[in-house]
Design an enzyme around this catalytic site. Structure first.
Site, PDB file in Angstrom:
ATOM      1  N   ASP A   1       0.882  -1.160   0.000  1.00 46.09           N
ATOM      2  CA  ASP A   1       0.000   0.000   0.000  1.00 46.09           C
ATOM      3  C   ASP A   1       0.928   1.221   0.000  1.00 46.09           C
ATOM      4  O   ASP A   1       2.131   1.119   0.304  1.00 46.09           O
ATOM      5  CB  ASP A   1      -0.936   0.000   1.216  1.00 46.09           C
ATOM      6  CG  ASP A   1      -2.088   0.996   1.032  1.00 46.09           C
ATOM      7  OD1 ASP A   1      -2.049   1.793   0.075  1.00 46.09           O
ATOM      8  OD2 ASP A   1      -3.025   0.972   1.851  1.00 46.09           O
TER       9      ASP A   1
HETATM   10  C1  BGC Z   1      -4.812   3.582   0.303  1.00 50.12           C
HETATM   11  C2  BGC Z   1      -4.966   2.598  -0.832  1.00 50.12           C
HETATM   12  C3  BGC Z   1      -4.842   3.312  -2.143  1.00 50.12           C
HETATM   13  C4  BGC Z   1      -3.507   4.035  -2.183  1.00 50.12           C
HETATM   14  C5  BGC Z   1      -3.257   4.774  -3.472  1.00 50.12           C
HETATM   15  C6  BGC Z   1      -3.585   4.455   0.168  1.00 50.12           C
HETATM   16  O1  BGC Z   1      -3.622   5.535   1.059  1.00 50.12           O
HETATM   17  O2  BGC Z   1      -4.765   2.901   1.519  1.00 50.12           O
HETATM   18  O3  BGC Z   1      -6.194   1.940  -0.732  1.00 50.12           O
HETATM   19  O4  BGC Z   1      -4.981   2.417  -3.195  1.00 50.12           O
HETATM   20  O5  BGC Z   1      -3.457   4.969  -1.123  1.00 50.12           O
HETATM   21  O6  BGC Z   1      -4.023   5.900  -3.562  1.00 50.12           O
END
Ligand code: BGC
Length: 777
Positions: free
Chosen positions: A275
């Site tokens: 993530d």
């Molecule tokens: C989130 C993810 C997301 C990623 C990219 C993170 O803060 O937890 O779910 O895909 O950002 O935006």
């Protein structure tokens, strides 16, 4: 002639030289050779994303990739020398999230905002979810992205998790099947998905530092099961590891999770990425099988190199991860040089979201056939700020840049109703004042946009309003987004909201008129203390940009509700056993890169004991015989259904359950049949019942029937035995109950099953002692 020959010789020489200097180009079938010809720098960079606009300053190629699809969350590292393009990774679960406008261009790039995950799962309709996935995937393809960062498939462990709206259910079977359908729909367009957040991301508080302490059994049966189903059924192109730790190890660094379970046991074939900014120890991450670090930061390539130098990373693991990333790249549209239109069929998708949302809309109460309004009602008194200023979905990466949203007022008008203008005018002023104040406040990625609180409009007296209008609708709104959990107080209605419901209902009832409460919410709220007051309660969740139309379609009766709850509505928040261990009202996130920890954040508890074990949601309420406000799987219809006696028989190695459902009422409708199984008393502590299959009928006209057939594999009735690290099915008599909800069982039958055992790896052991709840001590 001589001159000509000389010319030919020169050309041949030039061609030979150019083939010598042109390196081999990546093809779907030469990945091994490409890996051999990559430099160490290239390999290391391929495992690290190119940064995020505004965050990772100083990355070598950031400028080149940032402009591919503006607003996308990340890209992979391009290596033009080898024909390796950068591929585009973009959020998210309710639709593609990209910038709607681009510098110097008048063209816009809006996307469709589809219903939130919870609304989709409330449909219990995998075909419908696949259709929504297909439409979202078309936008991914048509706007030139390669991988959608969705679906989000974590379990609703507690109503306060700030991202429950993106997630599907408290039950892994429902979650896993909905996620699989979504993935199949998206990937049918030749673009990828990222099944996230793998795993145990069941709270947002301190999400980057929290350790989920979970028993092996709860891990396997509850928190991993939905991922297992989705991986096995749909093979997502990628999986996103979560921010948190599992039993002491960051998931992004956990070999047992990312390799032993995900690849060796479940057969996952794709690539794993972190993530955004997740994980810490890059060497551990590479070795664990976390193939790619996203969005990538300037120092990550160096730390991987350092790991190679000091022996914490092996060349074998590095090459393995590089292979996974290349395997992913060769599947993408960008690698295949597919052209894209930047012109998806937004009109067609608006129809998809409008229609899909109606299937997720769940009718909780409908005394005296208050709904549908039909032609009986003409002029509606509409209350609640979110009736006017609808919440289409949650915030953060789960939101979508859409060109419009349809309010309830507009939806009612489109369905042929008028709404009271004096009430509308008082809301206009109230909402405008509120928005003016809000615009002065500083916001960030993590701020969940607020909506106006409620008030009782004082345009004139409620009595007059009740006299002028044929019925009232009161909308209660709730919003949430990633980075923080929902505040406990927001689980409950506030005084204004209670007053709104009480006073308006009293005024309308005095005039012999009915009141509907509409819940435009992201997650579960308290209903027990007020649900007796209004005549009807309709739960559309946050159902996308066409929300007002979808809601009004159901209110009018042009469509009908056929959703059922994918989670329990408890009486009190603390009725959930998990509430004992859910950090309430804490500061939201640990600071990320470059930020300083505040005193408050430093004192944050950074672990969560999942002491409820497998007793999550209805598994807890039903086993411990607790009263609930609305049970799991509950939802009404505008018609009634009758169930035949269920039949359960063995068909070779599978169990076939079938039941005939008949529409016995006067309106069309669809019904969802749920199969719960109770195990015989054995050595292992089992929940009172567990959902093991479900099916939804097609649209049934009054008098019509449909036989629903469902297949269950006996091993899916097994429990995880920690002492033996095995799924064990005790031999004996199993009770199969077919019901309209977990508490409305229509027919029961039993089947004798032979015992079974399936050994798996003994991994993810808790480090700390856990005091896990058992039902039969
Ligand atoms: C989130 C993810 C997301 C990623 C990219 C993170 O803060 O937890 O779910 O895909 O950002 O935006």
């Amino acid at each position: 002639m001589k001159k000509q020959l000389l010319g030919l010789a020169t050309l041949i020489c030039a061609l030979t030289a150019s083939t010598q200097i042109t390196a081999q180009q990546l093809q779907a079938d030469n990945i091994d050779e490409i890996i051999q010809s990559m430099t160490l720098d290239e390999k290391v960079h391929l495992l690290v994303g190119t940064g995020m606009p505004g965050v990772a300053i100083g990355m070598p190629v950031i400028g080149a990739t940032r402009s591919l699809v503006p607003g996308a969350a990340g890209t992979t590292y391009p290596i033009p020398r080898l024909g390796i393009p950068a591929i585009v990774l973009s959020d998210g679960p309710a639709g593609l999230r990209i910038d709607p406008k681009r510098d110097f261009y008048s063209k816009t790039y809006y996307c469709t905002w589809f219903p939130i995950g919870t609304c989709l799962s409330s449909s219990w309709n995998t075909n419908l979810v696949q259709m929504v996935g297909k439409a979202i995937g078309e936008e991914v393809r048509d706007y030139g992205a390669d991988v959608l960062l969705a679906p989000a498939n974590n379990i609703h462990r507690n109503p306060l998790c700030g991202r429950n709206f993106e997630y599907y259910s408290e039950d892994p079977l429902l979650s896993g099947n909905i996620a699989a359908a979504y993935i199949l729909g998206i990937q049918s367009n030749g673009v990828g998905t990222s099944l996230k957040h793998f795993a145990f991301n069941n709270q947002e508080t301190n999400r980057m530092g929290n350790d989920a302490r979970v028993s092996q059994r709860a891990a396997r049966e509850i928190y991993l099961k939905g991922f297992e189903i989705a991986v096995k059924k749909a093979q997502p192109w990628t999986v996103m590891s979560s921010y948190n730790k599992i039993n002491g190890t960051y998931t992004a660094e956990c070999y047992d999770l990312l390799t032993t379970i995900l690849r060796d046991e479940w057969g996952f074939k794709g690539a794993v990425m972190t993530d955004w900014f997740g994980g810490k120890n890059r060497s551990a991450g590479v070795m664990a099988g976390n193939d790619m670090i996203q969005p990538g930061l300037p120092f990550d390539p160096d730390s991987i190199k350092a790991g190679l130098t000091d022996g914490r990373i092996t060349m074998e693991a590095l090459n393995r991860n590089v292979r996974h990333v290349l395997d992913l790249i060769v599947k993408t549209p960008r690698f295949k040089k597919q052209s894209y239109s930047s012109d998806p069929d937004l009109k067609a998708h608006a129809k998809v979201t409008r229609e899909a949302a109606t299937e997720g809309i769940t009718l909780l109460k409908n005394d005296n056939a208050t709904l549908p309004f039909g032609k009986r009602i003409k002029n509606v008194a509409v209350y609640g700020s979110t009736s006017y200023d609808i919440l289409a979905g949650g915030s953060g990466s789960g939101s979508v840049n859409t060109s419009y949203t349809v309010s309830l007022i507009e939806g009612l008008r489109n369905n042929g109703y008028t709404s009271d203008t004096a009430i509308l005018e008082s809301y206009r002023k109230f909402i405008n004042d509120f928005k003016r104040e809000q615009s002065k406040k500083q916001t960030s990625w993590f701020s969940t946009p607020a909506h106006a609180d409620e008030f009782v409009p004082v345009a004139d007296s409620l009595t007059l309003q009740a006299q002028r209008c044929d019925a009232a609708i009161i909308t209660i709104g709730r919003n949430a987004g990633e980075g923080s959990d929902r505040k406990a107080e927001l689980f409950y209605l506030n005084d204004n909201e209670r007053k709104l419901i009480t006073d308006i209902t009293a005024a309308f009832h005095k005039e012999g008129k009915q009141v509907v409460v509409l819940l435009n919410i992201d997650g579960v709220i308290e209903t027990a203390s007020w649900k007796d007051i209004p005549d009807a309660i309709l739960l559309p969740w946050q159902c996308g940009q066409e929300g007002g139309n979808s809601m009004a379609d159901v209110i009018s009766g042009n469509r009908y509700p056929s959703g059922k709850l994918p989670m329990t509505f408890p009486i009190e928040l603390d009725d959930h056993y998990s509430s004992k261990n859910f950090v309430k009202d804490a500061p939201s996130v640990r600071p990320t890169i470059g930020q300083k920890e505040s005193g408050e954040q430093r004192n944050l508890i950074d672990y969560t004991n999942y002491e409820e074990g497998i007793y999550v949601g209805y598994r807890y309420f039903d086993s411990f015989k607790k009263n609930v406000s609305y049970p799991f799987g509950y939802g009404m219809s505008y018609t009634t259904f009758e169930y035949s006696e269920p039949s359960v028989k063995m068909n070779g190695n599978t169990i076939e359950v079938s039941v005939s459902v008949t529409n016995t009422g006067k309106a069309v409708g669809k019904e969802i049949a749920e199969v719960y199984v109770t195990a015989p008393k054995g050595k292992i502590d089992k929940p009172a019942q567990e959902l093991k299959a479900f099916a939804k009928t097609r649209e049934l006209k009054p008098g019509e029937s449909e036989t629903l057939s469902m297949t269950i594999h006996p091993i899916d009735l097994a429990s995880f035995n920690e002492n033996q690290s095995a799924w064990i099915l005790d031999a004996g008599k199993y009770t199969f109950k077919v019901g309209a909800s977990s508490r409305d069982i229509k027919g029961v039958t039993t089947v004798k099953l032979n015992g079974m055992k399936q050994k798996v790896h003994n991994v993810l052991k808790p480090v700390e002692k856990l005091n896990t709840l058992v039902c039969r001590p």
